[in-house]
Scaffold this active site. Sequence first.
Site, PDB file in Angstrom:
ATOM      1  N   ASP A 134       4.031   3.360   6.415  1.00 51.48           N
ATOM      2  CA  ASP A 134       3.368   3.028   7.681  1.00 51.48           C
ATOM      3  C   ASP A 134       4.311   2.424   8.709  1.00 51.48           C
ATOM      4  O   ASP A 134       5.402   1.948   8.388  1.00 51.48           O
ATOM      5  CB  ASP A 134       2.263   2.000   7.429  1.00 51.48           C
ATOM      6  CG  ASP A 134       2.833   0.610   7.183  1.00 51.48           C
ATOM      7  OD1 ASP A 134       3.686   0.482   6.287  1.00 51.48           O
ATOM      8  OD2 ASP A 134       2.447  -0.331   7.902  1.00 51.48           O
ATOM      9  N   LYS A 137      17.083   4.000   1.160  1.00 46.81           N
ATOM     10  CA  LYS A 137      18.003   3.902   2.303  1.00 46.81           C
ATOM     11  C   LYS A 137      19.199   3.052   1.875  1.00 46.81           C
ATOM     12  O   LYS A 137      19.236   1.852   2.140  1.00 46.81           O
ATOM     13  CB  LYS A 137      17.294   3.223   3.480  1.00 46.81           C
ATOM     14  CG  LYS A 137      16.292   4.104   4.194  1.00 46.81           C
ATOM     15  CD  LYS A 137      15.956   3.539   5.567  1.00 46.81           C
ATOM     16  CE  LYS A 137      14.664   2.794   5.552  1.00 46.81           C
ATOM     17  NZ  LYS A 137      14.154   2.432   6.887  1.00 46.81           N
ATOM     18  N   ASP A 153      14.714  -0.377   0.755  1.00 50.52           N
ATOM     19  CA  ASP A 153      15.433  -0.542   2.019  1.00 50.52           C
ATOM     20  C   ASP A 153      16.504  -1.617   1.808  1.00 50.52           C
ATOM     21  O   ASP A 153      17.588  -1.322   1.307  1.00 50.52           O
ATOM     22  CB  ASP A 153      14.383  -0.924   3.079  1.00 50.52           C
ATOM     23  CG  ASP A 153      14.921  -1.014   4.481  1.00 50.52           C
ATOM     24  OD1 ASP A 153      15.982  -0.441   4.743  1.00 50.52           O
ATOM     25  OD2 ASP A 153      14.275  -1.652   5.326  1.00 50.52           O
ATOM     26  N   GLU A 206       7.524   2.366  -6.172  1.00 53.25           N
ATOM     27  CA  GLU A 206       7.678   1.901  -4.788  1.00 53.25           C
ATOM     28  C   GLU A 206       7.765   3.094  -3.852  1.00 53.25           C
ATOM     29  O   GLU A 206       8.217   4.176  -4.249  1.00 53.25           O
ATOM     30  CB  GLU A 206       8.988   1.107  -4.666  1.00 53.25           C
ATOM     31  CG  GLU A 206       8.811  -0.395  -4.623  1.00 53.25           C
ATOM     32  CD  GLU A 206       8.295  -0.916  -3.271  1.00 53.25           C
ATOM     33  OE1 GLU A 206       7.661  -0.167  -2.507  1.00 53.25           O
ATOM     34  OE2 GLU A 206       8.542  -2.101  -2.998  1.00 53.25           O
ATOM     35  N   LYS A 226       0.814  -1.191   0.000  1.00 59.97           N
ATOM     36  CA  LYS A 226       0.000   0.000   0.000  1.00 59.97           C
ATOM     37  C   LYS A 226       0.856   1.252   0.000  1.00 59.97           C
ATOM     38  O   LYS A 226       0.379   2.344  -0.284  1.00 59.97           O
ATOM     39  CB  LYS A 226      -0.887   0.002   1.248  1.00 59.97           C
ATOM     40  CG  LYS A 226      -1.750  -1.219   1.382  1.00 59.97           C
ATOM     41  CD  LYS A 226      -2.424  -1.249   2.780  1.00 59.97           C
ATOM     42  CE  LYS A 226      -3.190  -2.532   2.973  1.00 59.97           C
ATOM     43  NZ  LYS A 226      -3.455  -2.813   4.379  1.00 59.97           N
ATOM     44  N   GLY A 227       2.104   1.099   0.384  1.00 59.75           N
ATOM     45  CA  GLY A 227       2.980   2.238   0.670  1.00 59.75           C
ATOM     46  C   GLY A 227       3.104   3.294  -0.416  1.00 59.75           C
ATOM     47  O   GLY A 227       3.335   4.456  -0.131  1.00 59.75           O
ATOM     48  N   PHE A 262      13.735   4.792  10.586  1.00 58.86           N
ATOM     49  CA  PHE A 262      12.447   4.265  10.151  1.00 58.86           C
ATOM     50  C   PHE A 262      11.516   5.444   9.942  1.00 58.86           C
ATOM     51  O   PHE A 262      11.244   6.204  10.870  1.00 58.86           O
ATOM     52  CB  PHE A 262      11.858   3.272  11.156  1.00 58.86           C
ATOM     53  CG  PHE A 262      10.764   2.465  10.545  1.00 58.86           C
ATOM     54  CD1 PHE A 262      11.062   1.334   9.792  1.00 58.86           C
ATOM     55  CD2 PHE A 262       9.437   2.841  10.677  1.00 58.86           C
ATOM     56  CE1 PHE A 262      10.052   0.596   9.174  1.00 58.86           C
ATOM     57  CE2 PHE A 262       8.421   2.107  10.074  1.00 58.86           C
ATOM     58  CZ  PHE A 262       8.728   0.987   9.323  1.00 58.86           C
TER      59      PHE A 262
END
Length: 179
Positions: free
Chosen positions: A158, A130, A102, A98, A42-43, A151
């Site tokens: 989320d 990142k 990460d 996206e 969902k990001g 984070f």
Amino acid sequence: MAHYVKGVLIPREQIEKMVTELADRITEDYKDKEIVIVGVLKGSFIFMSDLVRKIKVPMILDFMSVSSYYGGTKSSGVVKIIKDMDTDIEGRHVIIVEDIVDSGLTLQHLKEMLLTRNPASLRVCAAFDKPDRRKADITAEYTGMKIPDEFIIGYGLDFDGKYRNLPDVCILATEGGNE
Ligand code: IMP
Ligand code: MG
């Protein structure tokens, strides 16, 4: 352990500028072409909706849902396809959208899978990156912003399903020290 919003890392004005720059690059790179934009749910949903409205080439929009996080802040390294896209991408120019890269494991897996469907081209556009945490040898062709190893939440991202609606990108902290 209690978590709280520590502060703003990237304010909304800066995000907007970054999205405009990415969209302009994509418009330039794909002029005279039609593209398929695949948002990873969902990001990416807020980033994607901002981005596509600034891209000026014809497109088909679709979504996929994969999961690599199970309620925590560290990647499990396990990637599961929860919802596949509906579009046939064979011979088409595809851009995966996206929220953040990460470890890169999610993206590596997704790219490998989509390449077996023989798209004309396949690129990745990620809002955030990142690089310090990378485990897979992968970089997005379009990256909005590199961020430190924190984070982050907000702008679609989320923690445990929450905070996606925050308009700025914020840092999540853990009481008694961040992991
Ligand atoms: P990767 O497979 O480790 O690259 O993980 C990518 C996915 O993990 C992203 O699409 C996000 O959903 C999630 N993720 C990674 N870092 C963060 C973060 O800082 N905040 C929120 N979600 C994150
Ligand atoms: Mg994600």
